[in-house]
Design an enzyme around this catalytic site. Sequence first.
Site, PDB file in Angstrom:
ATOM      1  N   HIS A 194      -6.756   9.415   0.081  1.00  7.67           N
ATOM      2  CA  HIS A 194      -7.419   9.381   1.386  1.00  7.67           C
ATOM      3  C   HIS A 194      -6.599  10.004   2.518  1.00  7.67           C
ATOM      4  CE1 HIS A 194      -5.385   5.428   0.751  1.00  7.67           C
ATOM      5  NE2 HIS A 194      -4.928   5.682   1.961  1.00  7.67           N
ATOM      6  N   HIS A 211       0.846  -1.194   0.000  1.00  9.55           N
ATOM      7  CA  HIS A 211       0.000   0.000   0.000  1.00  9.55           C
ATOM      8  C   HIS A 211       0.881   1.244   0.000  1.00  9.55           C
ATOM      9  CE1 HIS A 211      -3.299   2.682   0.625  1.00  9.55           C
ATOM     10  NE2 HIS A 211      -2.774   3.133   1.751  1.00  9.55           N
ATOM     11  N   ASP A 264       0.885   5.216  -0.157  1.00 15.39           N
ATOM     12  CA  ASP A 264       0.148   6.479  -0.070  1.00 15.39           C
ATOM     13  C   ASP A 264       0.811   7.530  -0.946  1.00 15.39           C
ATOM     14  OD1 ASP A 264      -1.893   5.964   2.052  1.00 15.39           O
ATOM     15  OD2 ASP A 264      -0.104   5.545   3.254  1.00 15.39           O
ATOM     16  N   ASP A 295      -7.616   1.201   2.684  1.00 10.59           N
ATOM     17  CA  ASP A 295      -7.211   2.254   3.618  1.00 10.59           C
ATOM     18  C   ASP A 295      -8.129   3.455   3.740  1.00 10.59           C
ATOM     19  OD1 ASP A 295      -5.427   2.981   5.622  1.00 10.59           O
ATOM     20  OD2 ASP A 295      -4.172   4.166   4.290  1.00 10.59           O
ATOM     21  N   ASP A 307       2.062  -1.089   4.396  1.00 11.09           N
ATOM     22  CA  ASP A 307       2.465   0.171   3.772  1.00 11.09           C
ATOM     23  C   ASP A 307       3.904   0.093   3.262  1.00 11.09           C
ATOM     24  OD1 ASP A 307       0.001   0.990   4.602  1.00 11.09           O
ATOM     25  OD2 ASP A 307       0.712   2.526   6.002  1.00 11.09           O
TER      26      ASP A 307
END
Length: 1106
Positions: free
Chosen positions: A569, A178, A180, A292, A426
Amino acid sequence: MMKLKKQVTVCGGAIFCVAVFSLYLMLDKLQHDPARRQNSGGNFPRSQISVLQNRIEQLEQLLEENHQIISHIKDSVLELTDTGAVSPSGHLPFRSSNGSWVLPFDGRAAFLSIKPQDCQFAQGPRSSPAELQMLDVYSLLSFDNVDGGVWKQGFEITYDPNEWDDEPLQVFVVPHSHNDPGWVKTFDKYYYDQTQHIFNNMVVKLTEDPRRKFIWSEISFFVKWWENADIHKQEAMRKLILGGQLEMVTGGWVMTDEANSHYFAMIDQLIEGHQWLERTLGVIPRSGWAVDPFGHSATMPYLLKKANITSMLIQRVHYSIKKHFSSTRSLEFMWRQSWGDTDIFCHMMPFYSYDVPHTCGPDPKICCQFDFKRLPGSRVNCPWKVPPRAVVDANVAERAALLLDQYRKKSKLFRTKVLLVPLGDDFRYDKALEWDQQYQNYQRLFDYMNARSEMHVQAQFGTLSDYFNAVYKANDVAPGTRPPDHPVLSGDFFAYADREDHYWSGYYTSRPFYKNLDRVLESHLRGAEILYSLAVAHARHGGMEGRYPTTDYALLTDARRDIGLFQHHDAIAGTAKEVVVIDYGSRMLRALVGLKRVIINAAHFLIMKNKDVYRFYQTEPFLETDDKRPTQDSLPQRTLIELDPNSPRYLVVFNPVEQDRLCLVTALVNTARIRLLTEDGQTLPVQLSAQWSSAVQMSPEVYQVCEALGLMLRGLDVYSQPFYIHSQMLSNRDWALISFSLYLVLQTIRRKDDPQVMRVQFQFVTYGTRPSKDKSGAYLFLPDGKAKPYRQKDQPVVRVVEGPLFSEVVAHYQHFEQTVRVDCLSVDITIMVDIRDQANKELAMRVITDIQSEDTFYTDLNGFQIQPRRYFQKLPLQANFYPMPTMAYIQDGQYRLTLHTAQALGVTSMDSGQLEVILDRRLMQDDNRGLGQGLKDNKRTANRFRLLLERRAGRNLAEEKTEPVSFPSITSHMTSAYLNHEVLALPVLPKKRGVPPLQTFAPLAGTLPCDFHLLNLRSETQTPSPYTALLLHRRGLDCRLESHNLGFNCTTTHGQLSISSLFRGLDLQLLQPMSLSLMYSSPPLANDSSVSLDPMEISAFKLKLR
């Protein structure tokens, strides 16, 4: 002829008259009081407070007589007709004989004609009932948070070892990382520090063994890597994707936030990602992956379904709901819209997180032992103090049995003997070592399990679609079809709590400055897309392809991607580090500047009367922007139009909505001597006001001029501004009468056609944070109890402006400035908030009314649909807040009060008849969710609202409370559109050789049905192309609310629309239905076909315009 003129005037006055007496008759007296005039807008000396109070009491008495004055309006119109009275200038506002302000009638009728069939949608059953309605689930659950043992938020899971004898358990371990696109590091820093290494290792490590699989979702990162990779890496990556080892899941530019994002931006970032994948790789995503976002909206499954995605996965859902769904084996369901059968198969992850300790089974202590990145010697360890062990021949039997036990227990929560086990976290797999550790150890376990038939398991690496396909196959149904005995669910998953009473409802408001900037940017992107597409099409139609600056397409692409990035997000949510927020803000400002340039260039071409004299010079723009922002955290500064006595200035006004629009347009000028003319030389009403440089000081050289303009649908109108003396500063309005308290806080509203006065009282309150260890932060709202009234030592500075076009009251408090303006459809409210000197405070605005709404209220989801809510006393205060991207309302059998917003904020209804909105939050500490900072970078922020009071046909409130859906009225839809898509006023720059002849540009040949929304008109290629994507949304309407005079003709057509006759001056040569993200096409329709949309439906079409 005179008789006909009188008849037209009388009819027009009955339908479209905007002559209403002034809000504050006392100001007539104040104007004649020189001492008072010198002090107007400043602090009132205490000696004058009693005088003011007496005058307010007189005002309240006068307001009680307002219904008598209203009754004179019709008489005054008739009187004007009979006596032939006209304004001195012919077109300017003037006072009639009874003292009321009168605006000249423009001769245009306005009517409302909605077909009965178009109203039935909101009144009857729209879809088959869902077994799981989330509002009912909330009513059912106790939310007691009982300790479940090793699965703290669940329960003990047992099984019979022989359950899989006849049908072995299929296990798909899905490696993922994941990433971001901005959180504690900026997008670029994440990429250079970690993400690029994930891709570089992926190319090598997946190639080593064809059994290895991986999934990826954030296309923004993937595009950056692809553009920097050499051709050999690109081809190796392409081979992995086409060979099924690497799957692109969801395929959006980001994993979008689902609480604050508007559906326009959600769709646009999905299109941007999908179109890049299709053009570059020929890849079409099939499955959605959202691990998430902090709660999940019902809008997302609809958008994915319309993009032809067949299955989806979600993770962050309230732990009590997860426990309930686990106990009933309802974690996989068909997610249906409450208003229609648009089902998509959805998998809900059952445990606390998407990291490895919480994905293999219910016991994180055991699962952590199978996260091989945490092997001894790593900088990451297991909090449960039992580290992983490398799998070797000596321990493989014991390790496999331990892991299989967790797999079996997890599988008991589902209805199919197919199990999904995500393997990631992450920014995982950024080191080559981790690839080896995870894949090699798991492959040894798989080989051992699969070789022993007595274990009754088949385990392998897989992609998300591998898992979903196995589920469909096991149930003998086609992909996307409902498996037998699986439930149907409707509703959403807000508010999210991950443990205890830690509700993630703070981020609905966190950093509202950027939430507002995002909405401004989206409106500019939509306007720029449409004007650019039209300009290119008209240039092509006129044989001028080579002369229009199609290089502007690069600006559109950059803006799409910058806006798409902000839908992440941790971006629009306001949950990133301060340095990351500055990076997002800088990107958005750059995008805004680029979009204004696209709009200016397109408008320049489209308004030229003689296209042959059109010339584009990049260094010499034809138009000025409407406003400027010096820095990414600045409020907009309106452009000053400097008038010259020797030559007029021209103003181009862009109406971004698809309906005719009667609105007020404000501009700044350097003189009090002004006159506004239409393109054909008619004088328009204007109101001149002071420009205030502070609460008590007027600017001596700048004036605010407000014009009442009737703007054509999605058009560019041209006006000129020569000098003319006009300096009146009094006002009225058309649909409501409002009263204020002593310090001019809004108290009541009365519709002019209704004798009943409705209490609509505004209060401002503050929340602190709890004194214990856990406190409010960027994500969490953990208040220290109920809100306390906002107080300040000094009385507010109050300023009142009154005139023929608008009236407004401005009250200056220490931490906010409230402006209330009465407009033609609603009450316009701006709260300028500045709490930078506060610590651990949240400022809220509370609206208190007489509406008997009980415990029910309504909020929108992503500006797309309405979700009924209920205030549950069994839940803590913070659990009853919900996201409000565009509106919230309360209602009873007689009235509905809607609060429309121009920025996403958190909202609730604490008591019957109330709405409460959090305006800003300043928090001094982290809330222990990984950010490592509080919220201390507050800006001076303008929160903008419109308040709409509507009368309803009598309704049974008890029956309504059982309905899972509600819809706005047409007036509410248009109010929201006006608020979120402001008119752009673009001054034409002076030219040495004079301004060439200009003309109004009206792109649409007719009026669009008023339940249709032109969502976008999107060009798709860098080089000039005749192909354009048209996105349409047919709104759902509640017709049981009385409509005001909208100022435009409103008709519906039962969902039918002729595209071939839609665009004026252009020929339609292709009409082809497409999926929402333009990746799937249907056979083309005949060019003269009408398209048909059901209520609430969003449809996309490929057009060829010439």
